[in-house]
Design an enzyme around this catalytic site. Structure first.
Site, PDB file in Angstrom:
ATOM      1  N   CYS A   1     -32.522 -42.998  50.477  1.00  0.00           N
ATOM      2  CA  CYS A   1     -31.702 -41.985  49.801  1.00  0.00           C
ATOM      3  C   CYS A   1     -32.228 -40.585  50.114  1.00  0.00           C
ATOM      4  O   CYS A   1     -31.466 -39.680  50.430  1.00  0.00           O
ATOM      5  CB  CYS A   1     -31.686 -42.234  48.296  1.00  0.00           C
TER       6      CYS A   1
ATOM      7  N   CYS B   1     -31.546 -47.020  41.092  1.00  0.00           N
ATOM      8  CA  CYS B   1     -30.476 -46.460  40.266  1.00  0.00           C
ATOM      9  C   CYS B   1     -29.214 -47.314  40.281  1.00  0.00           C
ATOM     10  O   CYS B   1     -28.529 -47.411  39.272  1.00  0.00           O
ATOM     11  CB  CYS B   1     -30.158 -45.028  40.682  1.00  0.00           C
TER      12      CYS B   1
END
Lengths: 395, 358
Positions: free
Chosen positions: B100, B197
């Site tokens: 990410c 997440c």
């Protein structure tokens, strides 16, 4: 003099709320979902309102979902409790016989869809106890929904105790707090409820806006599908002026709440004392466990409707019960739930005052109501029979 | 005119305070939250991308800076979730946070910032960037080691390092929370995010099954000699070094040593056989220098919470490093990052490709 004594039906918009709302009609009119600056200003207004409402309720901003009214919040809470329960095979819901129709009719719909509904009877004083709830909870109970303050008689239910029972038994707990918020202290964490409904126009906010508190971790079921408004839980472009007005009104109502409560309770006590002087009258609901501003009386021998029409002529706005049911000639389901006979339940008067009312207005009410009751009884064949002893007095 | 900075705001307390410090430092700031995935509910647990964006907006509103939500869900799906799932399917143990940072924050978001006239991007990472005498950008650990996040930033290039700001690099977490409180940020006490997440409940296997719609067939647990010890529930459900939840009772403690896609087996072994001394890493990024001309002594970390260990590192190809630890290390998992340190300075790192058994 004309006295508005129907604040449980709705309230006047507070000047502060109006002032907060106005720019959102004409200047900050952006769509809160828009990327640009006007949209950002609207989104900030929305966020301010959410944080303000959350703070007033002791909640977090992410636990507040704005709706179009209190009824929608009730619908969403109950449908959510039902859906979450059904996922675990739980399809039993507990409520009370004297809820608002936003609750009762939603429950009826669920009953038609195969849910089992238990409506707890209400004690004669207009209160349901936590023990009543505990005794009704079953292994397949998904949700308990009990109103905080009854809209017709103003009795306050022991929601914290009921929520505690629910928590111990692992059952979701919702309260319709539409008549409570802004009038008595409401802190969702102290209460321990999972969901709570409120409506702006009951505390001098605008009509057409409500909110649902849903504890973090509760995945709400949509009533309105649509865009990503309200974090995807309520489609439809947000009514920002209304929402901002709600927050401003709630902020105002909850500031110095204790003082307001003391003042309004004083007005209420004068009403109770004064109206109790009328022979064959009865205060409905517990003497102590009641919201500061609501009283509900029955006067034997007269029709509620005639009473209200005459009071309006004489300068008092009152109601016989919930404004939402005033189109029907049936006696109030709330008063019937207290165990009152039909003929008594027919002759009820609800007066709901708040901090906007003055002592002079109470004087006016206490002058007018006994006059009208006397006048109507003089014309009433029912009263005549009661007085002649043909039929016995019930109160 | 003030320099413009894009602040990557997650809604958490760290990036919120990063935004605060950037405005204080005189930057003209622009708050941005990346919407990274659809945020559908996983069971009763509500995912909270929309709530997090709201928290970020709340901070931006208090700071008086513009705030935007960028929908980057498609790219996140391709660059991060897709890689994560494929790696798991290949029997690897990926670190999606590294991806990410690499593919989203410090490339796509940085680029988007540039198109908006932002020369720098700031995040709430606990790490520092410095420039050495020779003009090379260096990545360093945070001053307070317990929160240091340099491990997940090892792949930053010289160009990226020149344009990132980590305003929290010198602060401790309680200082950050105090700043948030002082400034009325409602997320001041929000707890740190722990799990990945997009898998908030930590059940990776269920997520992967749901994501791909594929079934991962049961197979055999085997020992080092190939003897069948029991049945596993599909190789995606296991992690190297795992002991719990295997459902194999062999009278001794057994751990996942390897996962073989070829014959759909999971090899179990004793704890002492989980150790290895050497690993090879590929997909490398060197920060402190262009290339390694000869073996160097440094410390290496093989997972986020690993205490770095002394090792000798050699560059064995244009995109390959070999790390030889002084002491054998437990459960080195291919797919994780190995990050090299010289004191506080991140020398570079790579993705663990294979390990050599003892």
């Amino acid at each position: 003099m004309y006295v508005y004594a129907d604040n449980a039906a709705t309230t006047a918009l507070s000047p502060k709320a109006l002032e907060a709302m106005l720019p959102y009609f004409t200047e900050t009119y952006g769509n809160a979902s828009s990327l640009h600056s006007p949209g950002q200003r609207a989104a900030e207004g929305l966020l301010w309102a959410r944080e303000t409402v959350a703070a007033a309720l002791g909640a977090e901003a992410r636990e507040i979902y704005f709706t179009g009214c209190g009824s929608e919040a009730d619908n969403q809470a109950i449908l959510t409790g039902a859906a979450l329960g059904a996922r675990k095979g739980k399809k039993h819901i507990i409520s009370t016989a004297f809820e608002h129709h936003a609750v009762l009719h939603t429950l009826k719909k669920l009953e038609n869809e195969g849910y089992e509904i238990t409506l707890l009877p209400v004690h004669e004083n207009g209160v349901v106890t936590a023990e009543d709830v505990a005794a009704a909870i079953r292994p397949d109970t998904a949700l308990v929904t009990v109103m905080f303050v009854n809209n017709e008689i103003g009795t306050v239910q022991p929601i914290a105790d009921i929520a505690k029972v629910c928590r111990e038994k692992g059952v979701l707990c919702h309260t319709d707090a539409v008549q409570a918020v802004g009038h008595i202290p409401v802190n969702v964490k102290d209460l321990g409820v999972d969901m709570l409904s409120l409506a702006a126009h009951k505390f001098h906010g605008p009509k057409g806006v409500g909110a649902l508190y849903a504890r973090k971790g509760i995945a709400l079921v949509n009533v309105i599908e649509g865009g990503q408004q309200e974090r995807g839980k309520r489609g439809g472009t947000e009514n920002i002026p209304g929402i901002v007005g709600m927050a401003a009104a709630l902020q105002e109502a909850t500031t110095d709440l204790e003082q307001h409560m003391a003042y309004v309770t004083g007005l209420r006590e004068r009403l109770i004392e004064g109206l109790s002087q009328i022979p064959h009258s009865r205060l409905n609901g517990d003497r102590e466990k009641r919201a500061p501003g609501t009283v509900n009386f029955c006067f034997e021998g007269i029709e509620g409707e005639g009473l209200l029409l005459w009071l309006d002529q004489k300068g008092v706005a009152a109601s016989s019960g919930s404004a939402c049911t005033s189109g029907s000639l049936d006696p109030s389901h709330v008063l019937l739930a207290l165990g009152l006979p039909h003929e008594i339940a027919h002759g009820s008067l609800r007066l709901s005052v708040d901090s906007w009312n003055t002592p002079e207005e109470i004087d006016h009410i206490l002058q007018v109501v006994p006059e009208v009751v006397r006048y109507l009884r003089d014309m009433s064949p029912v009263w005549d029979e009661l007085e002649r002893g043909v039929t016995p007095h019930l109160i | 005119m003030a320099d413009k900075a894009l602040i990557a705001m997650s809604g958490g307390v760290d990036s919120s305070v990063a935004a605060l410090l950037m405005t204080r430092a005189g930057y003209e700031c622009l708050g941005v939250t990346m919407k990274l995935w659809a945020g559908e509910t996983a069971g009763d647990k509500t995912c909270c991308t929309a709530d997090d964006a709201m928290d970020a907006r709340s901070v931006a509103m208090r700071l008086g800076i513009p705030f935007y939500v960028f929908n980057m869900a498609g790219e996140f799906d391709r660059q991060v979730i897709g890689r994560f799932v494929r790696a798991y399917e290949e029997g690897l143990t990926p670190n999606p946070c590294v991806d990410c940072n690499r593919y989203m924050k410090f490339s796509r978001l940085l680029e988007k910032g540039r198109t908006l006239g932002c020369d720098v991007i700031a995040t709430g990472h606990y790490a520092r960037v410095e420039r050495d005498a020779g003009g090379r950008w260096l990545l360093k650990k945070a001053v307070h080691g317990e929160k240091d996040q340099s491990y997940v930033l090892y792949m930053l290039t010289q160009d990226q390092l020149a344009h990132v700001r980590f305003p929290l690099g010198g602060l401790a977490k309680d200082q950050v929370r105090a700043l948030a409180e002082e400034n009325g940020f409602l997320n001041a006490r929000k707890r740190d995010s722990q799990d990945i997440c997009f898998v908030p409940d930590g059940d990776y296997a269920a997520f992967i099954r749901g994501y791909t719609g594929r079934d991962y067939p049961a197979g055999d647990f085997v020992d080092e000699a190939g003897h069948v010890l029991g049945r596993h529930e599909g190789i995606i459900a296991y992690t190297i070094g795992q002991r719990r939840g295997l459902g194999v009772s062999g009278g001794r403690r057994l751990y996942v040593a390897r996962k073989s896609l070829r014959d759909n087996t999971v090899t179990l072994t004793d704890n002492d056989r989980l150790f290895s001394r050497r690993l090879t890493a590929r997909d490398i990024n060197l920060i402190a220098f262009e290339r390694l001309d000869g073996p160097i002594r440094c410390r290496a970390r093989i997972r986020y919470k690993h205490a770095e260990q002394p090792a000798t590192v050699t560059q064995t190809g244009p995109d390959e490093l070999t790390v030889e630890f002084d002491e054998p290390q437990r459960a080195i998992a291919p797919g994780q990052a190995v990050v090299l340190y010289d004191g506080d300075t991140v020398l570079g790192g790579g993705t663990i490709w294979k390990t050599e058994e003892l």
